[in-house]
Motif scaffolding. Structure first.
Motif, mmCIF file in Angstrom:
data_model
loop_
_atom_site.group_PDB
_atom_site.id
_atom_site.type_symbol
_atom_site.label_atom_id
_atom_site.label_comp_id
_atom_site.label_asym_id
_atom_site.label_seq_id
_atom_site.Cartn_x
_atom_site.Cartn_y
_atom_site.Cartn_z
ATOM 1 N N ASP A 1 -9.251 12.316 5.500
ATOM 2 C CA ASP A 1 -10.234 12.673 4.474
ATOM 3 C C ASP A 1 -10.906 11.458 3.856
ATOM 4 O O ASP A 1 -11.676 11.587 2.912
ATOM 5 C CB ASP A 1 -9.602 13.542 3.388
ATOM 6 C CG ASP A 1 -8.355 12.918 2.802
ATOM 7 O OD1 ASP A 1 -7.908 11.889 3.335
ATOM 8 O OD2 ASP A 1 -7.821 13.459 1.822
ATOM 9 N N LEU A 2 -10.626 10.243 4.360
ATOM 10 C CA LEU A 2 -11.337 9.051 3.911
ATOM 11 C C LEU A 2 -12.258 8.491 4.985
ATOM 12 O O LEU A 2 -12.886 7.462 4.778
ATOM 13 C CB LEU A 2 -10.341 7.961 3.472
ATOM 14 C CG LEU A 2 -9.733 8.103 2.082
ATOM 15 C CD1 LEU A 2 -8.834 6.914 1.766
ATOM 16 C CD2 LEU A 2 -10.788 8.240 1.012
ATOM 17 N N ALA B 1 -8.885 7.218 -4.413
ATOM 18 C CA ALA B 1 -10.028 8.036 -3.990
ATOM 19 C C ALA B 1 -9.889 9.468 -4.494
ATOM 20 O O ALA B 1 -10.861 10.097 -4.912
ATOM 21 C CB ALA B 1 -10.153 8.003 -2.473
ATOM 22 N N ASP B 2 -8.658 9.995 -4.462
ATOM 23 C CA ASP B 2 -8.424 11.359 -4.945
ATOM 24 C C ASP B 2 -8.718 11.482 -6.433
ATOM 25 O O ASP B 2 -9.288 12.474 -6.895
ATOM 26 C CB ASP B 2 -6.983 11.779 -4.657
ATOM 27 C CG ASP B 2 -6.723 12.013 -3.181
ATOM 28 O OD1 ASP B 2 -7.709 12.181 -2.433
ATOM 29 O OD2 ASP B 2 -5.538 12.014 -2.782
ATOM 30 N N VAL C 1 -14.577 2.306 1.850
ATOM 31 C CA VAL C 1 -13.210 1.852 2.086
ATOM 32 C C VAL C 1 -13.221 0.862 3.235
ATOM 33 O O VAL C 1 -13.741 1.156 4.321
ATOM 34 C CB VAL C 1 -12.275 3.032 2.419
ATOM 35 C CG1 VAL C 1 -10.863 2.529 2.714
ATOM 36 C CG2 VAL C 1 -12.250 4.037 1.278
ATOM 37 N N GLN D 1 -5.715 6.024 -0.879
ATOM 38 C CA GLN D 1 -5.980 7.460 -0.873
ATOM 39 C C GLN D 1 -5.818 8.040 -2.281
ATOM 40 O O GLN D 1 -6.613 8.895 -2.715
ATOM 41 C CB GLN D 1 -5.009 8.148 0.078
ATOM 42 C CG GLN D 1 -5.123 9.675 0.121
ATOM 43 C CD GLN D 1 -6.378 10.148 0.799
ATOM 44 O OE1 GLN D 1 -6.549 9.931 1.993
ATOM 45 N NE2 GLN D 1 -7.261 10.801 0.060
#
Length: 459
Positions: free
Chosen positions: A181-182, A154-155, A170, A151
């Motif tokens: 949120d993924l 990705a952020d 992912v 995470q």
């Protein structure tokens, strides 16, 4: 992309800096011609003047974040910062134009050159953004695992446009649960990794520690043979951000290698080199030190210097030396506390010194004595160290090398006046401990000069 000091940098940063140099040099040469000095325009002195002017403009571009691709991601940001940067160096060319050719024509020519330079800089940023988006969008990255580090990566990719990577998807661990949120990026589980890599045409596969334990080494080797670059997800995060995530750090990662310790010969050499440089600098800036001491003495009652116990190499304490920037009785009632924004204890002279970091100059004496280095973790007060060591894991690792006047954490993070801010600074300190080198020290020095010139982050 460029890998420098274990940091991933977009290659367009080097391209922009190179083109900027050429454009600024051409504009400077044109300015010399248009101010009426056409005779002998090819003389070495004119090229030297143009080169000097170009270096000044490039320095201002650096100070005003025109080489921070996240800060000037949009052309409007580039325009605003270009106006500030060009405005900062405009006074010198105006004086030069008036001295060389004191006429309205020379000033009009200077105006034309200034507008051309701003247009070229903004146009270059706009073009490079479009070229990067369509022609060189970055490596396609596939994240594998259900760990929090997935995470976090990705952020970073979503938050920082300058990162030279694109998230392709992912792949979750079999027993993993995807963050909400993924879900948009979900494209399978670890049992389908080979087919997902082929379908997404991923160039890099970042595997978390949890997912690596459930994968067969032969599967990852097959990906390598097919051309995919397989790497540890935490290592990718460190190279993208310049920090080591403290809360996710496995102590076993720090048990091997030489990242946390230096040999006796290297310690002796760095000690000797630091002492020589500190002595030379103290001699060179002695007039400045005398002027600051006089300003402090006139500005407020009390001593010129301020000594404070700090924790250094091996956890040993030593008295750090600074110019006094607060009232002499600043902590009489409150005791040891962190400085705050617009701290009422700071004197008027002290506010200027702290903003420009000039209050730190006496610490060259600590470097000369071997208690500090030029670059390293910032030494903290013993009572704060005792408190932070209980709250933040691995905090004591900062004391495995000499503390520094400046450091990677000081140029990348804020002041550090809370536990959370100190934890963030520790992540940068750990990155420096793992990757310290002459090149990284040079980068810290350049960033320190920038901070001193623009006065960011001071309290």
């Amino acid at each position: 992309m460029i890998r420098f000091c274990n940091l991933y940098l977009p290659i367009r940063l080097a391209a922009i800096a190179l083109v900027d140099s050429v454009v600024i040099l051409l504009v400077a040469l044109a300015a010399l011609r248009l101010t009426g000095n056409t005779a002998g325009a090819g003389a070495p002195v004119h090229y030297a003047m143009a080169a000097a002017a170009s270096c000044g403009v490039l320095l201002c571009f650096f100070v005003f974040d025109l080489y921070d691709l996240d800060a000037v991601h949009r052309w409007r940001d580039a325009l605003r910062q270009s106006l500030r940067a060009v405005g900062a160096v405009l006074a010198a060319p105006i004086v030069l134009a008036l001295w060389i050719a004191p006429s309205s024509a020379s000033l009009r020519a200077l105006e034309v050159d200034t507008l051309a330079l701003i247009a070229a800089v903004c146009g270059l940023r706009a073009i490079s953004e479009r070229v990067q988006r369509f022609a060189a969008p970055g490596d396609r990255v596939l994240l594998v695992g259900s760990d929090p580090i997935i995470q976090m990566i990705a952020d970073v990719m979503r938050r920082r446009p300058s990162v030279p990577f694109r998230l392709r998807g992912v792949v979750m661990a079999e027993e993993g649960k995807a963050p909400a949120d993924l879900l948009f990026a979900m494209c399978g589980q670890t049992g389908e990794l080979a087919s997902v890599v082929e379908a997404t045409r991923a160039e890099r596969v970042a595997v978390s520690a949890e997912a690596a334990a459930s994968l067969r080494p032969s599967d990852l080797l097959d990906l390598r043979r097919k051309g995919a670059h397989v790497e540890d997800a935490q290592a990718l995060y460190e190279s993208m951000t310049g920090r080591v995530p403290v809360n996710l750090l496995d102590p076993r990662r720090l048990c091997y290698g030489r990242s946390l310790a230096q040999g006796e010969s290297m310690l002796a050499f760095s000690r000797f080199a630091g002492a020589v440089m500190a002595a030379l600098l103290l001699i060179a800036i002695s007039p400045l030190l005398a002027a600051i001491a006089l300003a402090i003495k006139i500005g407020s009652p009390g001593p010129v210097f301020y000594r404070q116990e700090r924790v250094g190499l091996g956890g040993r304490t030593f008295p750090v030396l600074k110019f006094r920037s607060m009232r002499a009785d600043a902590e009489k009632l409150s005791g040891p506390v962190w400085a705050t924004q617009r701290d009422p204890r700071v004197t008027r002279v002290g506010a200027v010194l702290r903003k420009l970091r000039l209050d730190e100059l006496p610490q060259l004496w600590n470097v000369l004595r071997g208690e500090m280095a030029f670059i390293g973790p910032r030494p903290e007060r013993p009572n704060f160290v005792a408190m932070l060591a209980k709250e933040i894991p691995f905090y004591d690792l900062r004391h495995t090398i000499r503390p520094g006047i400046t450091g990677w954490a000081q140029v990348c993070a804020g002041y550090g006046a809370t536990v959370d801010e100190s934890s963030e600074k520790l992540e940068f300190d750990l990155f420096y401990l793992k990757n310290r080198s002459l090149a990284l020290n040079a980068l810290v020095a350049v960033k320190t000069i920038k901070i001193m010139l623009c006065g960011k982050g001071a309290r």
